[in-house]
Scaffold this active site. Sequence first.
Site, PDB file in Angstrom:
ATOM      1  N   LYS A 250     -21.427 -13.200  11.852  1.00 48.00           N
ATOM      2  CA  LYS A 250     -22.509 -12.240  12.118  1.00 48.00           C
ATOM      3  C   LYS A 250     -22.124 -11.340  13.293  1.00 48.00           C
ATOM      4  CE  LYS A 250     -25.597 -15.698  10.318  1.00 48.00           C
ATOM      5  NZ  LYS A 250     -26.929 -16.026   9.938  1.00 48.00           N
TER       6      LYS A 250
ATOM      7  N   HIS B 155     -25.759 -10.159   1.855  1.00 48.17           N
ATOM      8  CA  HIS B 155     -26.321 -11.223   2.702  1.00 48.17           C
ATOM      9  C   HIS B 155     -27.803 -10.918   2.941  1.00 48.17           C
ATOM     10  CE1 HIS B 155     -27.087 -13.790   6.154  1.00 48.17           C
ATOM     11  NE2 HIS B 155     -26.001 -14.466   5.816  1.00 48.17           N
TER      12      HIS B 155
ATOM     13  N   GLU C 219     -29.591 -11.085   5.460  1.00 48.66           N
ATOM     14  CA  GLU C 219     -29.897 -10.320   6.682  1.00 48.66           C
ATOM     15  C   GLU C 219     -29.702  -8.826   6.434  1.00 48.66           C
ATOM     16  OE1 GLU C 219     -27.490 -12.652   9.336  1.00 48.66           O
ATOM     17  OE2 GLU C 219     -28.969 -14.266   9.217  1.00 48.66           O
TER      18      GLU C 219
ATOM     19  N   GLU D 190     -27.926 -18.795  -0.937  1.00 47.18           N
ATOM     20  CA  GLU D 190     -28.431 -18.967   0.421  1.00 47.18           C
ATOM     21  C   GLU D 190     -29.950 -18.770   0.434  1.00 47.18           C
ATOM     22  OE1 GLU D 190     -25.075 -18.271   3.446  1.00 47.18           O
ATOM     23  OE2 GLU D 190     -26.115 -16.394   3.145  1.00 47.18           O
TER      24      GLU D 190
END
Length: 252
Positions: free
Chosen positions: A11, A95, A97, A167
Amino acid sequence: MRKPVIAGNWKMYKTIEETVAFVEKIRPVADDAGHCEVIVAPPFTALAAAAAAARGSAIKVAAQNCHWDKEGAHTGDISTGMLRDAGCTHVIIGHSERRHDCGETDEQVNRKVKAALAAGLTPIVCVGEMLAEREKGETEKVLEGQFRLGLAGLTPADFSRIIIAYEPVWAIGTGRTATPEMAAEAHRFLRGLARLEFGESEAEGIRILYGGSVKPDNIGALMAQEEIDGALVGGASLKVDSFTALVNYPRP
Ligand code: PEP
């Protein structure tokens, strides 16, 4: 048959110096880990240094995002060719995020996956439901939508070159892990979609990683599930000791 993958998603952590020090320390760990592939995903600024430090070792370097165009007026974005130039072999796409912080859509994920494949990168395509969706019983509907839209237009040969990461959003960075059985159920569902969409051998060959608060003390139980082909790890991939323990997860 499916070689497991242990991937660290760093990240927005680590300077160039910290990245190089980390990669140098884990080179022997990765080289000794014939049982799995080892990937690290540093921030953009440290990719070239990570690739240089990893050269000649078993460590592979992934970016955390890419743009779909080869070049152009896209301030702040990075193309797949630039990632290749920096020494990347893999790129994380979609992802949660990025989906939530940046509003990334399944259609954009799809364009990025195609661009990554065209550039010779291995896309690690992330899918996963939010807590409210799981509680409403919509996990499979969400996963199916992300799978079908995100991978639309891929040929079976393209599909065999990607990695999927399941995820669940409620498990990322929260300390709350899906039970191994819950994760395996989602993986089984995704593999079933792969069978329908791309064929039997492609479904058997696709690596599906689990991500969401994976730690040295829970990875053994997760990896014991036949359906789980590795882990995409955030927090616990940042320290050498912990990442080493993840790579050397308990095996029968
Ligand atoms: C991730 O970043 O993909 C992730 C799973 O993070 P964490 O391991 O910290 O939950």
